[in-house]
Every structure is written in C-alpha cells, then in structure tokens.
Motif scaffolding. Structure first.
Motif, short mmCIF file in Angstrom:
data_model
loop_
_atom_site.label_atom_id
_atom_site.label_comp_id
_atom_site.label_asym_id
_atom_site.label_seq_id
_atom_site.Cartn_x
_atom_site.Cartn_y
_atom_site.Cartn_z
N LYS A 93 24.61 50.18 81.64
CA LYS A 93 24.65 48.70 81.65
C LYS A 93 25.88 47.97 80.80
CE LYS A 93 19.42 49.15 80.81
NZ LYS A 93 18.46 49.13 79.75
N PRO A 94 25.95 46.54 81.20
CA PRO A 94 27.16 46.06 80.61
C PRO A 94 27.15 46.18 79.09
CG PRO A 94 26.28 44.66 82.06
CD PRO A 94 25.33 45.93 81.97
N ASP A 95 28.30 46.27 78.42
CA ASP A 95 28.30 46.27 76.93
C ASP A 95 27.78 45.04 76.43
OD1 ASP A 95 29.74 48.84 77.08
OD2 ASP A 95 31.51 47.90 76.83
N ARG A 96 27.19 45.37 75.30
CA ARG A 96 26.39 44.09 74.64
C ARG A 96 27.50 43.75 73.43
NH1 ARG A 96 20.91 46.00 72.94
NH2 ARG A 96 21.54 48.07 73.70
N ASN A 97 28.11 42.73 73.67
CA ASN A 97 28.93 42.11 72.26
C ASN A 97 28.27 41.40 71.34
OD1 ASN A 97 31.07 43.52 73.66
ND2 ASN A 97 31.35 41.76 74.94
N ARG A 98 27.57 41.82 70.46
CA ARG A 98 26.90 41.16 69.20
C ARG A 98 28.03 41.43 68.15
NH1 ARG A 98 21.20 43.26 71.02
NH2 ARG A 98 20.87 41.95 72.54
N SER A 99 28.32 40.26 67.42
CA SER A 99 29.12 40.42 66.31
C SER A 99 28.85 39.44 65.14
CB SER A 99 30.58 39.96 67.04
OG SER A 99 31.42 39.75 65.64
N GLU A 100 28.44 40.12 64.16
CA GLU A 100 28.28 39.52 62.87
C GLU A 100 29.56 38.53 62.32
OE1 GLU A 100 26.65 41.99 59.63
OE2 GLU A 100 25.28 42.79 61.01
N PHE A 101 30.75 39.06 62.79
CA PHE A 101 31.81 38.35 62.40
C PHE A 101 31.82 37.10 63.23
CE2 PHE A 101 36.17 37.69 63.90
CZ PHE A 101 36.88 37.39 62.71
#
Length: 174
Positions: A93-101
């Motif tokens: 699956k496509p990468d999930r870009n979740r960023s607390e930053f």
C-alpha cells in the motif's frame, strides 16, 4: 497456509535474514535500519513470535547460557518463507505520512508562532542525527537490498532536512 499480517510481517522478514532472538529483533526495529518502516515493542514482538510459532511459520529453540537465563532463538520455517514470499506478491500500500511534527507546526502557528522556529531547528537536528545513524549502518552493510533501503532512508532524511533549512525562515516575523 496461515494468514500473514500486513505486508510483509516484519518478524518474518527479519528472520529471513537469519536466526535471532526476540531481544535482537526489538533492537533492530528500535535502533536499526528497520526503524524506518516498522514500529514494534516487546509487547508486540513476543506475541507475534508466539503466534507465528503456533502457526508453524517460525521455530523456537532454547539455548543455554552460562550464568544467565536460557535464551530463545527463532528461525524461519519453510512455511514461513513461503508466507513471506506470498506477502511480497502484491505491491505494498502507499506509505502513510503521519507526522506529529507537522501537526505541531500547524497548531503552533495558531497558538504560539514563536515556537515554530525552535520546532524546525529541533527537527533539522533530528534529521541530521538520523542521517548519521543510517550512514553508520550503511558502512557495516554488505547486502544490496539493505544498502538500497539505507540509501533511500538517507536521501529522504536529507531531503526533509534541506527543505526545512531552505524554508524554515518562512515563519520568521509571524
């Protein structure tokens, strides 16, 4: 064949590289090259090892140690290798870009614009440390695929650091 969890299960992938302990798997995932695409705690690694062992995908043997508790060493079975191969048939699956930053930046602008600069500086330092760590790992790695993954990780970290260095002043004077 039993169902494999996700694409591919990181424990199966790690064991395909050679026999190891749960402790060493955790260390690889927490500090090594695997830290860029997998998160796992002892609370998830050991249940996964137990489940994979119960399903016949992994074998566990006990090795005696002098003046220390026995250690459990895990290895991939032929069924485990087949399950790993089966998990690699389809594209991930496509990468999930979740960023607390990024969430912190977004909300800092609304609450405390002055905090943004220090968040960006801290993240630049973080990317620099990650690059150094990956370059150390790369120096010790002979495998073509592992070297490629490490180089990819370095390139991603360098790109993120460069973007922040070149655009971090966007918020000055906010």
């Amino acid at each position: 064949m039993k169902a494999v969890y996700g694409y591919p299960h990181p424990v199966l992938g790690i064991l395909s590289l050679g026999d190891t302990t749960g402790y060493d798997i955790k260390k690889m995932v927490a500090e090594g090259a695997f830290s860029f695409f997998s998160e796992a705690s002892y609370g998830s690694i050991y249940p996964a090892l137990t489940k994979l062992t119960d399903e016949g995908l992994v074998l566990c043997r006990t090795e005696a140690q002098e003046n220390r508790p026995d250690k459990k060493v895990y290895s991939l079975t032929s069924e485990g290798r087949k399950a790993l191969e089966a998990s690699l048939v389809n594209a991930p699956k496509p990468d999930r870009n979740r960023s607390e930053f990024l969430a912190a930046l977004l909300f800092a602008e609304a609450v405390s614009p002055n905090r943004i600069t220090s968040l960006i500086e801290d993240r630049i330092d973080h990317h620099s440390a990650q690059i150094e760590m990956l370059e150390r790992l790369l120096g010790d790695e002979d495998g073509k695929a592992a070297r490629f993954v490490l180089q990819y990780g370095i390139a991603m970290q360098q790109a993120a650091r460069k973007f922040l260095q070149e655009n971090g002043d966007t918020f000055e004077g906010s």
